[in-house]
Design a protein around this motif. Structure first.
Motif, PDB file in Angstrom:
ATOM      1  N   ASN A  36       2.691  62.547  65.063  1.00 57.40           N
ATOM      2  CA  ASN A  36       2.337  61.135  65.133  1.00 57.40           C
ATOM      3  C   ASN A  36       2.146  60.712  66.598  1.00 57.40           C
ATOM      4  O   ASN A  36       3.123  60.627  67.353  1.00 57.40           O
ATOM      5  CB  ASN A  36       3.443  60.299  64.483  1.00 57.40           C
ATOM      6  CG  ASN A  36       3.059  58.833  64.356  1.00 57.40           C
ATOM      7  OD1 ASN A  36       1.985  58.428  64.803  1.00 57.40           O
ATOM      8  ND2 ASN A  36       3.937  58.061  63.749  1.00 57.40           N
ATOM      9  N   PRO A  37       0.906  60.411  67.020  1.00 55.50           N
ATOM     10  CA  PRO A  37       0.667  60.020  68.421  1.00 55.50           C
ATOM     11  C   PRO A  37       1.430  58.769  68.837  1.00 55.50           C
ATOM     12  O   PRO A  37       1.734  58.591  70.012  1.00 55.50           O
ATOM     13  CB  PRO A  37      -0.852  59.770  68.460  1.00 55.50           C
ATOM     14  CG  PRO A  37      -1.397  60.533  67.303  1.00 55.50           C
ATOM     15  CD  PRO A  37      -0.342  60.464  66.246  1.00 55.50           C
ATOM     16  N   GLU A  38       1.760  57.916  67.868  1.00 62.60           N
ATOM     17  CA  GLU A  38       2.483  56.692  68.194  1.00 62.60           C
ATOM     18  C   GLU A  38       3.895  56.975  68.689  1.00 62.60           C
ATOM     19  O   GLU A  38       4.525  56.129  69.324  1.00 62.60           O
ATOM     20  CB  GLU A  38       2.533  55.774  66.968  1.00 62.60           C
ATOM     21  CG  GLU A  38       1.154  55.275  66.524  1.00 62.60           C
ATOM     22  CD  GLU A  38       1.248  54.397  65.296  1.00 62.60           C
ATOM     23  OE1 GLU A  38       2.380  54.200  64.799  1.00 62.60           O
ATOM     24  OE2 GLU A  38       0.202  53.898  64.836  1.00 62.60           O
ATOM     25  N   LYS A  39       4.396  58.177  68.371  1.00 65.53           N
ATOM     26  CA  LYS A  39       5.757  58.542  68.789  1.00 65.53           C
ATOM     27  C   LYS A  39       5.782  59.381  70.062  1.00 65.53           C
ATOM     28  O   LYS A  39       6.837  59.890  70.442  1.00 65.53           O
ATOM     29  CB  LYS A  39       6.464  59.306  67.659  1.00 65.53           C
ATOM     30  CG  LYS A  39       6.771  58.464  66.434  1.00 65.53           C
ATOM     31  CD  LYS A  39       7.659  59.230  65.464  1.00 65.53           C
ATOM     32  CE  LYS A  39       8.098  58.353  64.298  1.00 65.53           C
ATOM     33  NZ  LYS A  39       9.020  59.060  63.379  1.00 65.53           N
TER      34      LYS A  39
END
Length: 786
Positions: free
Chosen positions: A418-421
């Motif tokens: 997950n790029p958001e993490k």
């Protein structure tokens, strides 16, 4: 010496009060020679022998004994077990003098002339007394004969070879009594508990009676019965009679077993039962050797049905922790039953039955229903119980291993892909690794299988996203080392770096060169500690050590990222300390060059406010700014820039952290988040904070696209050496290989993702360097060049 008056001969043996038969008295008289003093002469030859038990006359050294005196003392002799009672007599004239004088003498003894006989009615009369005694025992009334007298009666009968008859008579009496007991049970009208108490009382009475009977007939048991291996002992005979005539009766046995099973069922349902009654009845079955065939088989069948139904029902009704607690409770209860009243041989099949029906039949359902929740919530005690219970069942650990691995892969994948993490990826990986390590240590008892599978699972999920984990780990390490002990002590920092190295080794794409650089960074940190120990000793010997405590980390340029040098204006004390350290270090390591990295420096400042004293953990740039306010209370942005020499953008971020952050040591005028030209900064004398030591973080710059591209390129540069080595290794083994087959082999061997275009570039590079060549007729065919 004058002759003594005639003495009446002594009868050998003790009768313990039992009336002597007249024939024995007559035999004694005849043996005495018609009442004479001992027969007329010495003893005649005979096969009968008399054995002296206790000669009370005795003698002492140098003292003679007179015959008369000896004859008056009592002499006890042993009774031959299978022969008649014997008579002791002395020859007329007393004991002859021994030629040995006081040292010893000979005792002439006359043998029996004939074997004494029992009167015709002796056996019958004696058995009648014994029969009466056995009847009294069976009726639980007092025995009118002395027990010692009865015992001696049995001994006398056995001595006259009526043992076989005596044993048969005793067995018949006992059998008649036991047979009579069955009538009270066949149509017993009372409740099952009263029936069980009744049969238990009958068994207890029977045991007590057989113990008393055996004590009377002990001589029979230890002679005749012992010599006849086909005969059961008196106690075993009692067991056999009770088994054959009471407990083997189908009606009695079924009712007793039904009652026992009912009590156990009631106890399993939480009711209080008479455990001593159960223990006594089951011991009875065991003693009678009918425990397994009459009770255990039915007991295990009912147990199996009970827990099969209970397992199905509770798996639907309860959550996994509650269900596991119930299973553990059931296992403890059944174990306690074995200890309290069941036979020990029942333990293994009983526990196996509970484990199979409550655990073995539901392993997958338990894991699917509750394992993820237990791991998510870090339920240590419940996980421990799950591991312990699953370890009891065949295949339990293996299926737990599989679900454990799947959980790690699934959870880890959510962190990595997950790029958001990305911002928190490394910290979340470290926290997750700490969590699973703790579970393995505490819950799974450091089981090697769980440790190895955890490593494989980490390796699987962390490589699902190429490049990014390695890049973020490198940046995380860089940020931690930049911060130094501003964020953590040396020991804490060392632990963090050790954990990062473990995560780092799971990544396939990190080349050997990259790994060696990271290990070199750790080595630098260790060596720096040793250098500072020596430097502090060096400073103690200086005439003017100064008031500032200096700590320096020596970084090897080849291992660390490239830092842009920045010249700043240090105060005189700092410059002096730098020169002292330079002299110290180069004196030990000649030929080396030191370059100060001001962007990595930090300090601890002491400050005084109206509220009191405080300490600040700040960067070197923040330090230079704050030290200016020792010379004045207000400075403009341009004045600070000229005085410190800090680069423009770096200074703006530094002033933001001091005047616009949470800990506002400076007041910016005009107010605002951004620092503009012409802004003025005033020392905040009214500064307040609940902590004594306050860490003021530097405002971090966001990574630019150019920096991301640069990082990716550096990773590929490290990786290309692995690609080159793999190509040469394949070609050396195959000698000739087509392009597609070579690329396929490379994908199988390389543990990191790589683009086909990058592989083509490496192949071309190796051709240019003469490691391999193209086929002249087929450009897609390669040959290895030796």
């Amino acid at each position: 010496m004058a002759d003594e008056p005639q003495k009446k001969p002594y009868l050998l043996g003790h009768t313990n009060g039992l009336t002597k038969p007249a024939s024995l008295a007559a035999a004694a008289t005849r043996a005495g020679g018609g009442g004479g003093g001992g027969g007329g002469g010495g003893a005649t030859a005979s096969s009968k022998k008399l054995v002296i038990k206790n000669f009370r006359g005795g003698y002492g050294a140098g003292r003679a004994l007179s015959p008369g005196r000896c004859a008056r003392r009592r002499t006890d002799l042993c009774l031959p077990r299978a022969g008649p009672l014997s008579l002791l007599s002395f020859p007329r004239g007393g004991l002859p003098q021994s030629p040995l004088g006081a040292a010893g003498f000979q005792l002439p003894v006359s043998p029996f002339t004939e074997r004494p006989k029992l009167p015709d009615n002796y056996t019958q009369d004696t058995w009648q007394k014994l029969h009466e005694a056995v009847g009294a025992i069976h009726s639980s009334i007092s025995i009118k004969y002395n027990l010692e007298e009865l015992y001696q009666a049995v001994e006398n009968l056995c001595s006259y070879k009526v043992s076989a008859t005596l044993y048969k008579q005793l067995r018949q009496v006992c059998e008649d009594h036991v047979k009579a007991q069955i009538l009270q049970f066949r149509e017993y009208p009372f409740l099952i508990l009263l029936f069980l108490k009744k049969i238990n009382k009958c068994w207890q009475d029977h045991c007590r009676q057989m113990i008393m009977i055996r004590s009377i007939f002990l001589f029979l048991d230890r002679t005749y019965v012992l010599q006849n291996s086909m005969l059961p002992s008196i106690w075993d005979m009692g067991l056999e009679l009770f088994r054959n005539h009471v407990i083997s009766d189908k009606q009695v046995q079924n009712k007793a077993i039904d009652g026992i099973l009912l009590l156990i069922e009631q106890e399993r349902n939480g009711e209080a039962v008479d455990r001593s009654l159960l223990r006594s009845l089951l011991s009875m079955l065991s003693d009678l050797q009918v425990y397994k065939e009459s009770f255990e088989q039915r007991f295990l069948e009912e147990t199996n049905c009970l827990y099969a139904a209970e397992g199905q029902r509770l798996m639907q009704e309860r959550e996994v922790p509650e269900y596991l607690h119930h299973v553990n409770k059931r296992l403890e209860e059944e174990g306690d039953r074995v200890i309290t009243y069941l036979d020990h041989s029942t333990q293994k099949p009983l526990i196996a039955c509970v484990e199979k029906q409550l655990l073995g039949e539901h392993l997958t359902a338990i894991l699917q229903k509750g394992l993820d929740n237990l791991l998510d919530e870090n339920r240590i005690s419940d996980l421990t119980q799950m591991y312990q219970l699953f370890s009891r069942v065949k295949g339990g650990q293996q299926i737990l291993l599989q679900h454990w691995s799947e959980y790690i892969k699934n959870f880890g994948t959510t962190i990595v892909v997950n790029p958001e993490k990305d911002k928190d990826m490394v910290q979340e990986l470290l926290d997750f690794k700490d969590k699973v390590d703790h579970i393995i240590e505490v819950c799974f008892q450091k089981n090697e299988k769980f440790i190895n599978l955890m490593k494989e699972s980490f390796e699987t999920f962390i490589n699902k996203r190429p490049n990014k984990p390695a890049e973020l780990i490198a940046k995380y390490v860089d940020s931690k080392l930049r911060a130094g002990n501003k964020e953590a002590t040396d020991e804490e920092l060392e632990r963090i770096l050790d954990k990062i190295m473990i995560i780092f080794r799971f990544i396939h794409e990190c080349g050997a060169a990259f790994t060696s650089k990271l290990e070199g960074m750790f080595k630098d940190m260790e060596l720096s500690k040793d250098v500072m120990v020596q430097f502090k000793q060096y400073m103690q010997n200086q005439s003017d050590p100064g008031n500032i405590d200096l700590t320096v980390n020596i970084l090897t340029m080849g291992y660390w990222p490239t830092y842009t040098p920045m010249e700043v204006h240090l105060n005189s004390e700092m410059i002096k300390l730098q020169e002292v350290f330079k002299t110290f270090y180069l004196g030990k390591h000649s030929g080396r060059k030191l370059q100060w990295q001001t962007t990595l420096g930090h300090a601890v400042l002491k400050a005084e406010f109206k509220e009191g004293k405080k300490e600040f953990q700040v960067s070197l740039f923040q330090t230079l700014v704050l030290l200016m306010f020792n010379e004045g209370d207000e400075f403009s942005f341009e004045e600070i820039k000229m005085a410190t020499g800090v680069e423009d953008s770096e200074l703006r971020r530094t002033l933001q952290s001091l005047a616009c952050g949470k800990a506002r040591v400076l007041i910016k005028n005009p107010k605002g988040k951004d620092v503009e030209d012409g802004d003025k900064f005033i020392f905040n004398g009214d500064f307040k904070h609940k902590l004594f030591r306050i860490k003021i973080n530097q405002i971090q710059m966001k990574e630019t696209v150019e920096e991301q591209v640069s990082t990716t390129e550096r990773v590929f540069q490290d990786r290309q050496y692995q690609i080159d080595a793999a190509i040469v290794r394949i070609m050396k083994m195959r000698k000739t290989l087509g392009h597609n087959l070579l690329v396929s082999e490379l994908y199988n061997q390389l543990k990191f993702p790589v683009k086909p275009g990058d592989l083509k570039k490496r192949i071309e590079s190796l051709i240019d360097r003469d490691y391999m060549e193209r086929d002249k007729d087929n450009p897609n065919q390669y040959h290895y060049v030796a």
